[in-house]
Design an enzyme around this catalytic site. Sequence first.
Site, mmCIF file in Angstrom:
data_model
loop_
_atom_site.group_PDB
_atom_site.id
_atom_site.type_symbol
_atom_site.label_atom_id
_atom_site.label_comp_id
_atom_site.label_asym_id
_atom_site.label_seq_id
_atom_site.Cartn_x
_atom_site.Cartn_y
_atom_site.Cartn_z
ATOM 1 N N SER A 38 42.135 28.537 61.373
ATOM 2 C CA SER A 38 42.500 29.954 61.339
ATOM 3 C C SER A 38 42.358 30.662 62.685
ATOM 4 C CB SER A 38 41.601 30.644 60.297
ATOM 5 O OG SER A 38 42.248 31.771 59.783
ATOM 6 N N ASN A 41 46.998 31.315 67.294
ATOM 7 C CA ASN A 41 47.732 30.631 68.372
ATOM 8 C C ASN A 41 48.658 31.606 69.116
ATOM 9 O OD1 ASN A 41 48.871 30.416 65.840
ATOM 10 N ND2 ASN A 41 49.032 28.191 65.920
ATOM 11 N N CYS A 42 49.111 32.632 68.392
ATOM 12 C CA CYS A 42 49.999 33.618 69.026
ATOM 13 C C CYS A 42 49.258 34.412 70.110
ATOM 14 C CB CYS A 42 50.557 34.589 67.991
ATOM 15 S SG CYS A 42 51.284 33.749 66.576
ATOM 16 N N ILE A 268 58.249 15.189 46.155
ATOM 17 C CA ILE A 268 57.170 14.786 45.238
ATOM 18 C C ILE A 268 56.555 16.080 44.691
ATOM 19 C CG2 ILE A 268 54.950 13.572 45.067
ATOM 20 C CD1 ILE A 268 56.063 11.947 47.549
ATOM 21 N N ILE A 271 53.370 17.652 45.850
ATOM 22 C CA ILE A 271 53.168 17.836 47.297
ATOM 23 C C ILE A 271 54.056 18.979 47.789
ATOM 24 C CG2 ILE A 271 53.238 16.765 49.581
ATOM 25 C CD1 ILE A 271 52.734 14.090 48.323
ATOM 26 N N ALA A 273 55.035 21.719 51.108
ATOM 27 C CA ALA A 273 54.992 21.793 52.578
ATOM 28 C C ALA A 273 55.375 23.202 53.006
ATOM 29 C CB ALA A 273 55.934 20.783 53.202
ATOM 30 N N GLY A 275 55.272 26.230 56.557
ATOM 31 C CA GLY A 275 55.082 26.483 57.988
ATOM 32 C C GLY A 275 56.109 25.793 58.861
ATOM 33 N N LYS A 427 69.323 61.798 65.746
ATOM 34 C CA LYS A 427 70.261 60.701 65.471
ATOM 35 C C LYS A 427 69.619 59.461 66.076
ATOM 36 C CE LYS A 427 74.201 62.751 66.753
ATOM 37 N NZ LYS A 427 75.602 62.930 67.094
HETATM 38 P P1 FAD Z 1 49.840 25.717 62.792
HETATM 39 O O1 FAD Z 1 49.424 27.131 62.757
HETATM 40 O O2 FAD Z 1 50.186 25.112 64.106
HETATM 41 O O3 FAD Z 1 48.735 24.854 62.095
HETATM 42 C C1 FAD Z 1 48.899 23.485 61.909
HETATM 43 C C2 FAD Z 1 47.541 22.825 62.021
HETATM 44 O O4 FAD Z 1 47.631 21.543 61.422
HETATM 45 C C3 FAD Z 1 47.130 22.591 63.467
HETATM 46 O O5 FAD Z 1 45.911 23.236 63.758
HETATM 47 C C4 FAD Z 1 47.009 21.078 63.578
HETATM 48 O O6 FAD Z 1 45.898 20.678 64.348
HETATM 49 C C5 FAD Z 1 46.815 20.652 62.138
HETATM 50 N N1 FAD Z 1 47.305 19.294 61.865
HETATM 51 C C6 FAD Z 1 48.528 18.774 62.142
HETATM 52 N N2 FAD Z 1 48.622 17.502 61.711
HETATM 53 C C7 FAD Z 1 47.426 17.204 61.159
HETATM 54 C C8 FAD Z 1 46.905 16.038 60.557
HETATM 55 N N3 FAD Z 1 47.642 14.945 60.412
HETATM 56 N N4 FAD Z 1 45.627 16.068 60.122
HETATM 57 C C9 FAD Z 1 44.875 17.190 60.238
HETATM 58 N N5 FAD Z 1 45.327 18.327 60.795
HETATM 59 C C10 FAD Z 1 46.595 18.339 61.246
HETATM 60 N N6 FAD Z 1 54.812 32.908 66.151
HETATM 61 C C11 FAD Z 1 55.152 34.204 65.938
HETATM 62 O O7 FAD Z 1 55.715 34.523 64.898
HETATM 63 N N7 FAD Z 1 54.890 35.150 66.892
HETATM 64 C C12 FAD Z 1 54.264 34.840 68.057
HETATM 65 O O8 FAD Z 1 54.016 35.715 68.891
HETATM 66 C C13 FAD Z 1 53.908 33.488 68.302
HETATM 67 N N8 FAD Z 1 53.311 33.134 69.453
HETATM 68 C C14 FAD Z 1 52.920 31.837 69.629
HETATM 69 C C15 FAD Z 1 52.275 31.485 70.803
HETATM 70 C C16 FAD Z 1 51.850 30.181 71.005
HETATM 71 C C17 FAD Z 1 51.169 29.820 72.285
HETATM 72 C C18 FAD Z 1 52.071 29.214 70.003
HETATM 73 C C19 FAD Z 1 51.603 27.796 70.198
HETATM 74 C C20 FAD Z 1 52.723 29.545 68.828
HETATM 75 C C21 FAD Z 1 53.157 30.851 68.637
HETATM 76 N N9 FAD Z 1 53.835 31.237 67.478
HETATM 77 C C22 FAD Z 1 54.202 32.542 67.289
HETATM 78 C C23 FAD Z 1 54.168 30.252 66.439
HETATM 79 C C24 FAD Z 1 53.157 30.296 65.314
HETATM 80 O O9 FAD Z 1 51.891 30.113 65.846
HETATM 81 C C25 FAD Z 1 53.489 29.200 64.321
HETATM 82 O O10 FAD Z 1 54.760 29.463 63.793
HETATM 83 C C26 FAD Z 1 52.496 29.117 63.180
HETATM 84 O O11 FAD Z 1 51.205 28.920 63.659
HETATM 85 C C27 FAD Z 1 52.873 27.953 62.269
HETATM 86 O O12 FAD Z 1 51.923 27.786 61.277
HETATM 87 P P2 FAD Z 1 51.670 26.344 60.657
HETATM 88 O O13 FAD Z 1 50.604 26.500 59.619
HETATM 89 O O14 FAD Z 1 52.940 25.730 60.273
HETATM 90 O O15 FAD Z 1 51.133 25.485 61.875
#
Ligand code: FAD
Length: 553
Positions: A38, A41-42, A268, A271, A273, A275, A427
């Site tokens: 949590s 990253n943004c 499946i 399961i 998915a 993000g 406007k």
């Molecule tokens: P993530 O938040 O990346 O989380 C995935 C997690 O899964 C990671 O921590 C990873 O370590 C873990 N993981 C992966 N594979 C495995 C595994 N096999 N086993 C255990 N753990 C695993 N989006 C915006 O909308 N606005 C922004 O301003 C913006 N700025 C960003 C800036 C940066 C520098 C970055 C990197 C991204 C930015 N994003 C932004 C994109 C946004 O962060 C992502 O779209 C969002 O975090 C995606 O969520 P997620 O849960 O899919 O993946």
Amino acid sequence: MKTIIIGGVAGGASAAARLRRLSENHEILIIEKGPYISFANCGLPYFMGGDIKDKNDLILQTPMSFYKRFNIDVRTNTFAHSVNAKENTLLLKNLLTGEEYTEKYDNLILSPGALPVKPQIKGIEKAFTLRTIPDTEKILEEIKARNAKTAIIVGGGYIGTEIGENLSLKGLRVKIIELGDHIVPTLDFEMAAEVQAYVRKKGIELFLNSKVTEITDNGVMLGSGEEKADIVIMSAGVRPDTDFLRDSAVNLTSKGLIKVDDRMRTNIPIIYAVGDAAQVSNFVTGQESFIPLAGPANKQGRIAADNICGLKSSYKGTQGSSVIKLFDMTAATTGISETAAKKAGLNFDKTYTYSMSHASYYPGAKGMSLKLLWERDTHKILGAQIAGFDGVDKRMDVIAAVIRLGGNVSDLTELELCYAPPFGSAKEAVNMAGFTAENVITEKVKQFFWNEVDCLPRDGSVFLLDVRTEKEVKSGSIEGFVNIPLDSLRSKMAEIPRDKPVYIHCHSGLRSYIACMMLKEHTQVCYNLAGGYRLYQIAKNEMISGDYPCYTK
Ligand code: FAD
């Protein structure tokens, strides 16, 4: 009932918290390969630049706080090696001890996110990438250790340009190298031109249409030779982090995206998915897409949790609403760009308007450039882009909401938005975009565009008219255009030929529209330069490639 969630950041943490709020009886386990869950990253670029001073401010929850508040078992530094969909088990590895073990699940939510792309070029291991807090710390350590004064960012997307801005604010000389003909690729060329002109003014060097072929000890190799820098950061896009699913029975696309239905279920049924790693449909075109953004990831996490708990929530697609701050400038988009509309084969039209962030007589008003696209047959709004300095995000959010509700151009004209001089205009910018589009749809005005200006004949077969003031003309004009300021036009009507098409421009497109209306009965046909001289000049200055027929070098 036990649900395991792979990935503990945006989508994963959101799914876990929603699941717990919906059910006290669920056993919930989060598996995260990194050291944090949590985290924002943004916010990483701003931690790099120093706006966010304490890394702990980026960490929204810890395993302990998640456990205390939500009774969720969080295992960080734990890698999900593989999924056995027959046995409903995961093979996990503790990355600190090397211990491997299996865990059984009743439901599994995959939220592994996306990895920075690392092109297969010589020396790639020398380049840094940015996805996590440790990545940011490594970059900051390198800058300190090398006393770095210059940085090259490979890739001018959102993340690359944000890194560029922040390193520049930190005092480094920044060069952004971009393969395409403009940075921030969700913007169209001419809208990105506004951003480029501004970031250049701020001291960032842009290398467009430039391919990095090697990372060297001193920088990067381009077709034009070596470009030097103390640190190279690769920000050339992201790809789904799904290699660990390759041998599982979970269906992936050829690009590694996890295929899901509208309830976020994979092939499946137990399961799910969500993000960045999940394939989504584009809300506007309906096409399968990869649109990695935090808002959609969080919403999808919630939807997956709902469905596990028997609520039939569904995800209706991602429209790509996004915003970026570059120094004092803001650029935002929602829906699709003109480039994407062309690719999707849509029949669309567009307008450009230039509005003030609030009433122009109230101090501090700043201009913003707005491009609106709509479908010709239905007038449904397809997308918008805005570049400006104040109030850009608010206008874009309004348009994003209208798109989400299936709205059309007339809806923009009817919106009643908050107004007082410090905040907006009676406007409003969004209304103005709607009015202008409606004028085009109802054929009150015909338009021509910035990339058509230089193609217009200069042989006398058409009349080219510039209705700006003499003072404006002195600071720059377009070859072949005759200057008759708008306020003199009625008295000089006789100078405008009746039997030829008239092409008119002013600074932004507003006075030339008024001129078109004045000349309606006088001339055969009249065309207004959408976006005006301002947009033409900015876009032309950024022109490099031969994509636009009149500008081929
Ligand atoms: P993530 O938040 O990346 O989380 C995935 C997690 O899964 C990671 O921590 C990873 O370590 C873990 N993981 C992966 N594979 C495995 C595994 N096999 N086993 C255990 N753990 C695993 N989006 C915006 O909308 N606005 C922004 O301003 C913006 N700025 C960003 C800036 C940066 C520098 C970055 C990197 C991204 C930015 N994003 C932004 C994109 C946004 O962060 C992502 O779209 C969002 O975090 C995606 O969520 P997620 O849960 O899919 O993946």
